[in-house]
Design an enzyme around this catalytic site. Sequence first.
Site, PDB file in Angstrom:
ATOM      1  N   HIS A 198       0.925  -1.199   0.075  1.00  0.00           N
ATOM      2  CA  HIS A 198      -0.051  -0.041   0.045  1.00  0.00           C
ATOM      3  C   HIS A 198       0.984   1.253  -0.017  1.00  0.00           C
ATOM      4  O   HIS A 198       2.030   1.424   0.624  1.00  0.00           O
ATOM      5  CB  HIS A 198      -1.195  -0.020   1.001  1.00  0.00           C
ATOM      6  CG  HIS A 198      -0.646   0.199   2.424  1.00  0.00           C
ATOM      7  ND1 HIS A 198      -0.484   1.318   2.856  1.00  0.00           N
ATOM      8  CD2 HIS A 198      -0.029  -0.610   3.450  1.00  0.00           C
ATOM      9  CE1 HIS A 198       0.053   1.388   4.308  1.00  0.00           C
ATOM     10  NE2 HIS A 198       0.354   0.114   4.584  1.00  0.00           N
ATOM     11  N   HIS A 216       2.016   4.674  12.901  1.00  0.00           N
ATOM     12  CA  HIS A 216       0.889   5.710  12.899  1.00  0.00           C
ATOM     13  C   HIS A 216       1.160   6.776  13.716  1.00  0.00           C
ATOM     14  O   HIS A 216       0.157   7.454  14.252  1.00  0.00           O
ATOM     15  CB  HIS A 216      -0.211   4.993  13.163  1.00  0.00           C
ATOM     16  CG  HIS A 216      -1.067   4.115  12.337  1.00  0.00           C
ATOM     17  ND1 HIS A 216      -2.292   3.390  12.379  1.00  0.00           N
ATOM     18  CD2 HIS A 216      -0.374   3.481  11.003  1.00  0.00           C
ATOM     19  CE1 HIS A 216      -2.305   2.458  11.328  1.00  0.00           C
ATOM     20  NE2 HIS A 216      -1.391   2.601  10.647  1.00  0.00           N
ATOM     21  N   GLU A 252      -5.423   1.710   1.955  1.00  0.00           N
ATOM     22  CA  GLU A 252      -5.372   0.624   2.810  1.00  0.00           C
ATOM     23  C   GLU A 252      -5.334   1.154   4.222  1.00  0.00           C
ATOM     24  O   GLU A 252      -6.279   0.406   4.971  1.00  0.00           O
ATOM     25  CB  GLU A 252      -3.961   0.130   2.714  1.00  0.00           C
ATOM     26  CG  GLU A 252      -3.688  -1.100   3.425  1.00  0.00           C
ATOM     27  CD  GLU A 252      -3.221  -0.877   5.084  1.00  0.00           C
ATOM     28  OE1 GLU A 252      -3.085  -2.200   5.721  1.00  0.00           O
ATOM     29  OE2 GLU A 252      -2.873   0.138   5.302  1.00  0.00           O
ATOM     30  N   GLU A 253      -5.164   2.439   4.401  1.00  0.00           N
ATOM     31  CA  GLU A 253      -5.143   2.852   5.963  1.00  0.00           C
ATOM     32  C   GLU A 253      -6.764   2.951   6.412  1.00  0.00           C
ATOM     33  O   GLU A 253      -6.868   3.143   7.564  1.00  0.00           O
ATOM     34  CB  GLU A 253      -4.456   3.775   5.994  1.00  0.00           C
ATOM     35  CG  GLU A 253      -2.869   3.517   6.000  1.00  0.00           C
ATOM     36  CD  GLU A 253      -2.418   2.803   7.191  1.00  0.00           C
ATOM     37  OE1 GLU A 253      -2.968   2.404   8.142  1.00  0.00           O
ATOM     38  OE2 GLU A 253      -1.067   2.662   7.167  1.00  0.00           O
ATOM     39  N   ASP A 289       4.058  -5.065   3.526  1.00  0.00           N
ATOM     40  CA  ASP A 289       3.548  -3.966   4.307  1.00  0.00           C
ATOM     41  C   ASP A 289       4.543  -3.882   5.717  1.00  0.00           C
ATOM     42  O   ASP A 289       4.401  -4.684   6.587  1.00  0.00           O
ATOM     43  CB  ASP A 289       1.958  -4.363   4.759  1.00  0.00           C
ATOM     44  CG  ASP A 289       1.449  -3.319   5.652  1.00  0.00           C
ATOM     45  OD1 ASP A 289       1.990  -2.139   5.781  1.00  0.00           O
ATOM     46  OD2 ASP A 289       0.168  -3.318   5.647  1.00  0.00           O
ATOM     47  N   ASP A 327       5.470   2.734   7.115  1.00  0.00           N
ATOM     48  CA  ASP A 327       4.340   2.224   6.964  1.00  0.00           C
ATOM     49  C   ASP A 327       3.397   3.149   5.924  1.00  0.00           C
ATOM     50  O   ASP A 327       2.870   4.001   6.370  1.00  0.00           O
ATOM     51  CB  ASP A 327       3.332   2.136   8.160  1.00  0.00           C
ATOM     52  CG  ASP A 327       2.027   1.308   8.088  1.00  0.00           C
ATOM     53  OD1 ASP A 327       1.823   0.835   7.050  1.00  0.00           O
ATOM     54  OD2 ASP A 327       1.322   1.665   9.170  1.00  0.00           O
TER      55      ASP A 327
END
Length: 507
Positions: A269, A448, A314-315, A346, A281
């Site tokens: 992603h 994140h 994706e998130e 990922d 990420d």
Amino acid sequence: MRTPRRTAIAGLALAGLTLTTLSVAPAQAGNPNNSAKLRKAVTVDGVMRHLEAFQAIADANDGNRAAGTSGYEASGAYVQGVLEGAGYDVTRQNFTINYQEPGVVEQISPTPTEYVSNTATGSGEGDVTAQVTAVDIALGLGNASTSGCQATDFAGFPAGNIALVQRGACDFGLKADNAEAAGASAVIIFNQGNTTAEDRNGPVNPTLGTFDVNIPVAGVSYLDGVDLSDPSTTVARVFASDIEQRQTFNLIAQTDTGRTDNVVMLGAHLDGVMEGAGINDNGSGSAAILETAVQLADVNKLNNAVRFAWWGAEEIGLVGSTYYVNDLKANNPTELDRIATYLNFDMVGSPNYKIGVYDADQSTYPAPAGVPIPGGSIETEDVLTDYFDSVGQPWVDTEFSGRSDYQAFILNGVPSSGLFTGAEQPKTAAEQALFGGQTGVAYDVNYHAVGDDIDNVNAEALDINSDAIAHATITLAQSTLAINGKRSAGKSGNIHPHHEHDEEVAA
């Protein structure tokens, strides 16, 4: 016919950013048509150049590369430019998402405090200030919680209050749905009390899935949840912005040699979260497969075509990869059968890394209920683990959970595997013995978060995994016999795409 490779992309304008100092890795001499040659061609320096481009893009676009933003658009333009420079035809597959700006969770009284929070994907919109009521929470380190999983948890809940529930035991969406049914005006979900400070301080990033929730829902950290659960806390605010429709996209590119009825597919992603640049990420996976695609373009002939995908959104719930698979099913249902296997990458450069391979054979982790493991997935896992064993590289299993972009593929019978270096969970002592790093500290303390920048990537992990990706790509491009019994080699060792039906089926 493949166009000549451009060895640098200079003056590439991306949403106001001119990348005059960033270039793709130079072409390697020769025809990297085996594992050793392709691994040599796919260098960690080449992968890092793409990550530097993603960081520059985030810096020029409000600090992030989230779906539906200018940072994502610029990331896609960069990837597409690099691929076209290597000779690929690139398809941009557009789709629509629900987009929300970041929300707010704050204590109004007795102590005005704004918390680090994430608006739940699928949240309703609104701005609610109300009393807080904790629902069956389990405070304390290591305590598991079933908070909000049952409608009975909300017996006597004061209608109009904000429900404070804790992560654990069931879907976020079920907790929020139960809260709304009980009359809650908003929901705050806080993390479990895991054993490390990094986990306790990290906000939940909830996804509500298929539940239809019309009230604001947000996630906060364990420690912030404890603060909000204190009886002295009387009033809090939860704000979730208006939901708007925005267009975003996947990028798809495929080699121009190799049989097209037995495609090997790799994906990662491309989007990140709003909170930061998303370099581990998942700039790491995106950059690794991008450099693999660039170098694979120099192979003269492949037995099986290789298809690369950079997924959007994706998130916010695996939206792009799910859209891609559903679109194939609806418009060309035979195409899924033509994908021999799918490999997902990922987070492959976590700073406190493990080398994790999706555990398709369930030798360490039983797959969660409802997660299928299609035939051929074990053999795809073996391509990665056998490679690591052959070069003396330690590895561990990571759960075959379906919680990334391989989900839609396995739900539709496509064999899958992939690599993962870890997110918010703490590294074990056994893993520290294998890979170094710090026991009890999250694999990625900036998961994140704003700290997921170019300095948040472990170059050693990225190098190890880039070699594994290159090996798996060329190995499967030459043969998927172990996975699906299909032979792609004739007397010459290659088969041209227009002879794609001339297959032998292994006994």
